[in-house]
Structure formats: C-alpha cells, structure tokens
Design an enzyme around this catalytic site. Structure first.
Site, short mmCIF file in Angstrom:
data_model
loop_
_atom_site.label_atom_id
_atom_site.label_comp_id
_atom_site.label_asym_id
_atom_site.label_seq_id
_atom_site.Cartn_x
_atom_site.Cartn_y
_atom_site.Cartn_z
N SER A 1 0.71 -1.13 -0.11
CA SER A 1 -0.07 -0.12 0.01
C SER A 1 0.83 1.25 -0.10
O SER A 1 1.50 1.62 -1.08
CB SER A 1 -0.97 -0.16 1.27
OG SER A 1 -1.88 1.08 1.16
N LYS B 1 -0.50 -4.36 -3.22
CA LYS B 1 -1.82 -3.85 -2.64
C LYS B 1 -1.87 -2.20 -3.33
O LYS B 1 -1.59 -1.33 -2.78
CB LYS B 1 -1.83 -3.88 -1.19
CG LYS B 1 -3.22 -3.91 -0.69
CD LYS B 1 -3.91 -2.44 -0.53
CE LYS B 1 -5.05 -2.27 0.06
NZ LYS B 1 -5.48 -0.85 0.06
N GLN C 1 -9.35 2.32 -1.07
CA GLN C 1 -10.73 2.10 -0.27
C GLN C 1 -11.04 3.51 0.54
O GLN C 1 -10.38 4.16 0.85
CB GLN C 1 -10.37 1.14 0.92
CG GLN C 1 -10.40 -0.19 0.51
CD GLN C 1 -9.10 -0.62 0.03
OE1 GLN C 1 -8.19 -0.70 0.32
NE2 GLN C 1 -9.29 -1.37 -1.22
#
Length: 527
Positions: free
Chosen positions: A284, A309, A313
């Site tokens: 991320s 990742k 979101q």
C-alpha cells in the site's frame, strides 16, 4: 396472508412479470427481500445481523480489500493510524501469562505514578489478569479506556516484598510509526517506518532533523513488513526527495476520474543518496513511496518484490460506528504502473495464498524465479525499464535469509524462550547493566552474550520443551545471540536499539549499507 400471496404473484408471476422487470432494479430487490424477511419470516430474527451478513456477502463478490467492519472492528482498524489512544502508557509483553512492563511512556500516566520497567501487572480493577492465558487484545481492553477514567493496578516488583497498588488515570498516549532511527555509519542515516499513520510524516521529519545534526547526508529507509496505512504521509515523505510538482502517485477508477498527487516544495529537501528496503510484506503506502522514488530515479530499491496492494478504499461510515471500506480506484506509480497484483473476483482464498505461492515457486529465494509480466513494461524518468503487474520489483534482489533458522530456533521462538530469558536476565541484572552500559552506543558496541548466558538459555529452552542437539545449537547460536542482545537493548533503551543490533546480521540491510557507501555501484543502478 392473502395480500402476501398476491404481492409475490405480482412480483414473480406471469401476470405482472414484464412490468416488474422494467422497474425493479437490484437495490429494490434487496430492500424487498429484507422487508419479506423482517415481516413474514416464521421465527424471530436479528435483522441487524442479517443485514450485516448481506453486506459482507456482497463485498466478497468484489475484491479482496473491500470489507465491512462492525463498530469494534472499525475502532481496532483505525486506532493504530490515528496517532494516539487513551490508556495507561506502557509497552508490555506477555511472559508466562503475566503482563511484563518493558517500557513506560515518558511523561505518561504509568510513569507519573511510579510504575517502572520490569513491573508485572497482575490485576486491573480487581480483575486478575495474570495466569489466565489471555491474549494481548484481552489485556489491552482492560488497560485502555476513556481519557480521564481510572484503573486500579496491582503490581508485583522483584525488589518489593508486597504487591504494590497504583491508581492510574488514563490519558491520550501517542502511537509512533517510526520504529527506529540511528546513524548506521558516518554520514549514513537509517529510518524504519512500521506503518503510515497521521503522525508519520512529522515523526519522519523529526528523525531526519536529528540525524542531520549527527552528520547524515545519505539515508536508508526501511519499509520491510510495512503494511501501509494512510496515503498522505507517504506523499509528504516523498517530497523530501523529489522536485516540486513531480508526480508521486495517481488514482483512477471506473467512477473516479484520474487524480494526480504531486510533490510540494519542502523547506529542507534531502539531496543525498537514498536506498529503500522492501520485502513481500511491504504494501500500500509503502509501495506508493518506493514506486515514486524508483520511477523518478531518486532511490535504489533493495530487497524482494513488494506485496502488491494498489486498491484505494473509501471509508463509508454508518451512525452505529460500523463502516464499509469500498474499493473505488487503483493506485498507479508516476510511470503508469498499477501497484495492484492480479486477483479473481470472489476468490479471496487464492489471493491470500499468493505469498505462499511465491514461496513455493522459489521467488523468495531466487531472482530468476520472479515472475515478471513482459507485457507490462514501463520506464523511469531516466529511461530504466520497470515492470507492472503487481508490487514494486527491487533494483537489487536479496533472497530471504534462513541462516540459523533451524528446528531449534523455530522452537525457542514458538515457545517464547527468547523473551522469557531476556525478561529474567534484565530483571536480575538491570542495575549492573545500567552501570556498565550507561549509553546506548556503549551497549551496542561493547555488550557480548557470554557462553554462560548461552548455557542458561539452553537450559531454559530444555525446561520449556525445546529439545536440541549440539549441532543445532551451534548453527542457531549467532541468531540467538543477536536476538538476546537486541531484546536486552530494547528493554534498557528503546526499540531503535533492537534494530541497531540485529540489522548488521541481515543481508538486505548489509546490501543497502554497502550500496549507499559505494557511489559508483549506486549510480550504476540509477542510470
């Protein structure tokens, strides 16, 4: 009942089918199903539970990172990233089902009332917490609480014959995401970031300022095992190394147009060499930072391919404290690489097994086994070739190190022998350790794990059921000694001491340090 039968017939029967289909979308279908369950189901039903399970089932059909969390789960997810929580201000570990205090927060509630490292907390508000086989999460529920609330603690201290009682008022406790920072070599700083939270950029700035005062010009950034967090701190840290208006990352989704995030000008940018350490657990925001520095030829990346990742979101909170985190876009590096590794919708098991598949395929141990997607070729600012298809591939691959990790080492780690041995050793020798090693630097350079200590360690291991042969003990000895010293240093000084001790025996760190100290080799990577 006649009305119910008529309604059902109208919805699904021949007489009204065409009209119903014309005006009956998925949302109405879901609401109708909920209404029928709530009003006509034969038995009592918890509709909150039914709705929650329905949301969970819908999200499972999307991607591995869209999820629903109830109020308690939402708090547990967001608290580590928000910079603080309310509690008593101790770092602890469980040793033989007892809460052992490793450190107290400077100026925090526990330090103010006199709790010290080495204390064992055996009860909280008259509830016994020692010897009950509780998990860390159970302990934290009893020690944390609303700011200003009180907790009565019973504490056992070796130097005191009786149990001590402390009344502690909970307060906001800072959560740090920069685990370690120290001068690794003359002119070379080391900063380890464990996650990206609200205070990470400020913590990074403070660490850099401190290291600069010690003569730092070049920097190693350790993002190994960093699962990510908030995007903004990663962007703010990238600004120390990029030119103003350089792109750091962009996001785009079907319903979200491209959003480009660019570097702002910072007061004191870092102009020296930079090496970033990554591994398969770096995800991320870690990948955003590493990808930006790689694409702009601003850092050499050392380690193994990162997790991959790259889904954005968006939090959708509900009044009851629950939340949906819905994937709304993808992350892309400045060169256009998608960070997200491939996944099959609705097949979360395959996605979760990706790291195991990498291990089985040999990627963790050999650069030749890394699967690069030759159809996803991109180029850095300077024209170097980089690959998309999931994760950030390092410029210098370093295989996972298994030296000394034999059956014996796995057992002493699984049976918590290392932590228990260090707890006992520090408790018995804290005064002499403090007297002989008054500074962190002196401890790091002078302390040695003696042969007598190793004999005591092996004896404790046997008592706790970790059997071994002399050959196994010899093979694991360097790793065991390093961990013992590192854990003692952490107890005496800080988490930074731990990494200062163990880093020199890890291949990725050694290569990062060698590379940053060799300008010719470093420059050859970035050309």
């Amino acid at each position: 009942m006649k009305i119910l039968r008529t309604l059902i017939f109208c919805l699904v029967g021949l007489g009204c089918a065409s009209a119903a289909r014309a005006n009956f979308d998925a949302a109405k279908k879901l609401m109708t199903a909920q209404g029928f369950i709530q009003n006509y189901y034969a038995d009592s039903v918890n509709m909150d539970r039914v709705v929650e399970q329905g949301i969970i089932a819908m999200l499972k059909e999307l991607d591995p990172h869209s999820l629903y969390t109830d109020a308690a789960e939402t708090k547990a997810l967001t608290e580590p990233l928000n910079g603080n929580f309310s509690g008593i201000g101790v770092q602890f570990q469980l040793v033989q089902d007892t809460v052992y205090v490793i450190q107290t927060t400077a100026g925090g509630p526990s330090e103010k009332v006199g709790i010290i490292p080495g204390d064992r907390i055996v009860a909280a508000n008259d509830t016994v917490i020692a010897g009950r086989k509780l998990h860390n999460s159970d302990i934290m529920k009893r020690l944390r609480g609303a700011k200003g609330s009180w907790v009565n603690l019973k504490v056992v201290r070796r130097s005191e014959p009786d149990t001590l009682v402390f009344r502690v008022q909970r307060a906001d406790i800072p959560l740090y995401t920069v685990d370690a920072s120290y001068l690794a070599a003359p002119g070379v700083g080391y900063v380890r970031i464990s996650s990206f939270g609200q205070t990470t950029a400020e913590e990074f700035r403070e660490a850099v300022d401190r290291l600069r005062k010690q003569g730092m010009t070049d920097l190693i950034i350790d993002l190994q095992d960093n699962g990510g967090g908030y995007m903004q701190p990663a962007i703010e840290i990238a600004e120390y190394f990029l030119q103003p208006n350089d792109e750091v990352v962009y996001t785009q989704g079907l319903h979200q147009p491209a959003r480009h995030f660019r570097a702002n000008k910072v007061k004191d940018p870092l102009a020296g060499r930079v090496v970033v350490m990554l591994n398969e657990y770096s995800a991320s925001a870690s990948e955003i930072l590493a990808g930006a520095l790689q694409d702009h030829d601003r850092a050499a990346i050392v380690g193994r391919r990162s997790f991959g990742k790259g889904l954005v979101q968006t939090p959708i909170p509900f009044p009851d404290g629950s939340m949906i985190r819905l994937t709304t876009a993808h992350y892309y590096t400045p060169s256009g690489r998608s960070i997200q590794k491939p996944y099959e919708r609705g097949n979360a098991d395959s996605y979760r097994n990706d790291l195991k598949d990498r291990y089985d395929h040999g990627e963790i141990f050999s650069a030749d086994s890394v699967r690069l997607d030759s159809t996803k070729v991109y180029h850095t600012r300077g024209g170097r070739t980089v690959y998309g298809g999931g994760g950030i591939m390092p410029d210098r691959f370093i295989a996972a190190d298994t030296t000394g990790i034999n059956k014996y080492f796995r057992e002493v780690r699984a049976k918590n022998v290392l932590n228990q041995f260090v707890v006992d050793y520090v408790e018995n020798n804290r005064k002499s350790l403090r007297a002989n090693y008054p500074t962190e630097a002196l401890f790091v350079h002078e302390f040695k794990v003696s042969a007598a200590m190793m004999e005591e360690f092996h004896e404790m291991a046997r008592e706790l059921g970790a059997e071994s042969t002399p050959e196994q003990q010899k093979a694991a000895a360097p790793l065991i000694k390093a961990n013992i010293k590192a854990l003692i240093g952490r107890d005496l000084f800080s988490p930074s001491t731990y990494f200062e001790v163990v880093n020199p025996i890890t291949p990725t760190y050694r290569e990062a340090l060698r590379l940053i100290q060799n300008p010719t080799d470093y420059d050859s990577i970035l050309r």
